[in-house]
Write an enzyme that holds these catalytic residues in place. Structure first.
Site, short mmCIF file in Angstrom:
data_model
loop_
_atom_site.label_atom_id
_atom_site.label_comp_id
_atom_site.label_asym_id
_atom_site.label_seq_id
_atom_site.Cartn_x
_atom_site.Cartn_y
_atom_site.Cartn_z
N LYS A 1 0.70 -1.25 -0.15
CA LYS A 1 0.16 -0.12 -0.08
C LYS A 1 0.84 1.21 0.05
CE LYS A 1 -4.48 0.84 0.35
NZ LYS A 1 -5.58 -0.21 0.29
N1 GLU Z 1 -7.23 0.07 -3.11
C1 GLU Z 1 -8.02 -1.26 -3.50
C2 GLU Z 1 -7.97 -1.83 -2.22
O1 GLU Z 1 -7.84 -1.61 -1.02
C3 GLU Z 1 -7.58 -1.77 -4.73
C4 GLU Z 1 -6.07 -2.34 -4.85
C5 GLU Z 1 -5.75 -2.90 -6.17
O2 GLU Z 1 -6.67 -2.85 -7.09
O3 GLU Z 1 -4.44 -3.40 -6.05
O4 GLU Z 1 -8.30 -3.31 -2.20
#
Ligand code: GLU
Length: 409
Positions: free
Chosen positions: A102
């Site tokens: 993240k």
């Molecule tokens: N931000 C989204 C999540 O928390 C998607 C992450 C992604 O598609 O890699 O799952």
């Protein structure tokens, strides 16, 4: 309790049941890499602004690391770590070949002009391009970022590494993006809300839903559920909420928000606070905004029988236990909102094969993945007589643990 302490607490509870040794728990909880970089840029008024950018890469035992990039005033190192960890369990629960990561920058994206947003994004990529990439770590949209930001990430990354659309997902459909990626998280939330009600022998038609958040996730979840006959009785966003016991007309609200930028003052609705939304008289409560909103003091007042966590980490662990005691059934974030990363995976696959799927195929494969994960989790919860969150962690940690044991470290 910090965000990472709360996600770690869920992990430890499951790891304890699985009998994982202390050393193994430590290995699985320790992030592989935490990056913190300076992001300096010139604002439109000529002034210099400096921000801190984070990328946490938590675990890569099941594949390259994957997770969103968040631009939000509440971003800090601990929150990013907590969200990276969640991505490891989430990708394992839906069984896609990734680990978790993240990123984020502490900033209110709405305060930036498009030019500033672009410069900020490009500078951030300048700092982290060496540690991300299609086989290392693949960013995607999260709060405060969107397809346009992903397009800039791809373009900036390619300046260093050449043509490489699979280096980021959630791109515009016209620029190597996947049909159905934008709606995917909301669709998955809607689909599993219905699946949960079905298990409880309840019908979606007429089911009363309170939804916190009308951003990319909330909006598509509301549309999906509205189309299938649910009654959205309360909807809120960062500025406040609206209530209509007869059910809010979601398509009209979507048009209204496109113009007015907020749900407040929508015709035929009464204004409510965010707290009133969480405690509204409804069958299903869907938090689809920020983390840490379901806290102990709210729990006794919640009237929903079901909670579907569309947001990441919306419930603090003590409130989670109190909800379980009250018999409220909760579908956890690492399962409920996994539709987004699942279609990100489909986008990455399409980019690598240079072969595009149509929307019908994306939706079909997404629905199948989500229902499979739901059934696996539901069966384990029933078999072990544990809440769905614990069952989802058991599924996720089990898969990551087995990959680690098989591959070594
Ligand atoms: N931000 C989204 C999540 O928390 C998607 C992450 C992604 O598609 O890699 O799952």
């Amino acid at each position: 309790m910090t965000a990472s302490e709360s996600t770690d607490q869920y992990f430890r509870e499951a790891a304890g049941i699985m009998g994982l040794s202390g050393n193994m728990q430590k290995l699985l909880l320790t992030p592989e890499r935490e990056v913190k970089v300076q992001v300096a840029m010139e604002m439109d008024n000529g002034e210099l602004a400096t921000y801190i950018g984070y990328r946490v890469q938590h675990n890569r035992s099941r594949g390259p690391m994957k997770g969103g990039l968040r631009y939000h005033p509440e971003v800090d190192a601990d929150e990013v770590l907590s969200l990276a960890t969640l991505m490891t369990w989430k990708t394992a629960v839906v069984d896609i070949p990734y680990g978790g990561a993240k990123g984020g920058i502490q900033i209110d994206a709405r305060s930036l002009s498009p030019g500033e947003l672009e410069r900020l994004t490009r500078r951030f990529v300048d700092e982290i391009h060496d540690v991300i990439g299609p086989d290392k770590d693949i960013p995607a949209p999260d709060m405060g970022t969107n397809a346009q930001v992903m397009a800039w990430i791809m373009n900036q990354y390619e300046k260093y590494h050449g043509f490489n659309p699979a280096c980021v997902t959630g791109k515009p459909v016209e620029l190597h993006g996947a049909a159905g990626r934008e709606e995917a998280t909301g669709r998955g939330v809607g689909l599993l809300t219905i699946a949960l009600l079905e298990k409880e022998e309840k019908n979606i038609e007429g089911a009363r839903i309170a939804l916190q958040g009308f951003g990319n996730v909330g909006k598509f979840a509301a549309q999906y559920l509205h189309e299938r006959g649910a009654k959205l009785v309360a909807i809120s966003d960062a500025y406040g909420g609206i209530y209509n016991p007869q059910g809010i007309n979601v398509p009209l609200l979507t048009d209204y928000v496109a113009t007015h930028k907020k749900v407040l003052n929508f015709p035929e609705s009464e204004a409510i606070s965010n707290e009133e939304l969480l405690t509204a008289d409804c069958d299903v409560l869907i938090p689809a905004a920020i983390g840490g909103v379901i806290v102990d003091s709210i729990v006794p007042h919640i009237r929903a029988k079901y909670i579907v966590e569309a947001a990441n980490n919306p419930t603090v662990p003590s409130a989670d236990r109190a909800l379980a005691k009250r018999g409220i059934i909760l579908l956890p974030d690492i399962l409920a909102n996994a539709g987004g990363v699942t279609v990100s995976y489909f986008e990455w696959v399409q980019n690598r094969q240079h072969f595009r799927w149509d929307l019908e195929r994306v939706r079909h494969e997404l629905d199948r993945k989500m229902i499979d994960a739901f059934e696996t989790t539901w069966s384990l919860a029933t078999e072990k007589k544990v809440p769905l969150r614990l069952a989802a962690y058991l599924v996720g940690i089990g898969r990551v643990g087995r990959a680690t044991a098989l591959g070594g470290y």
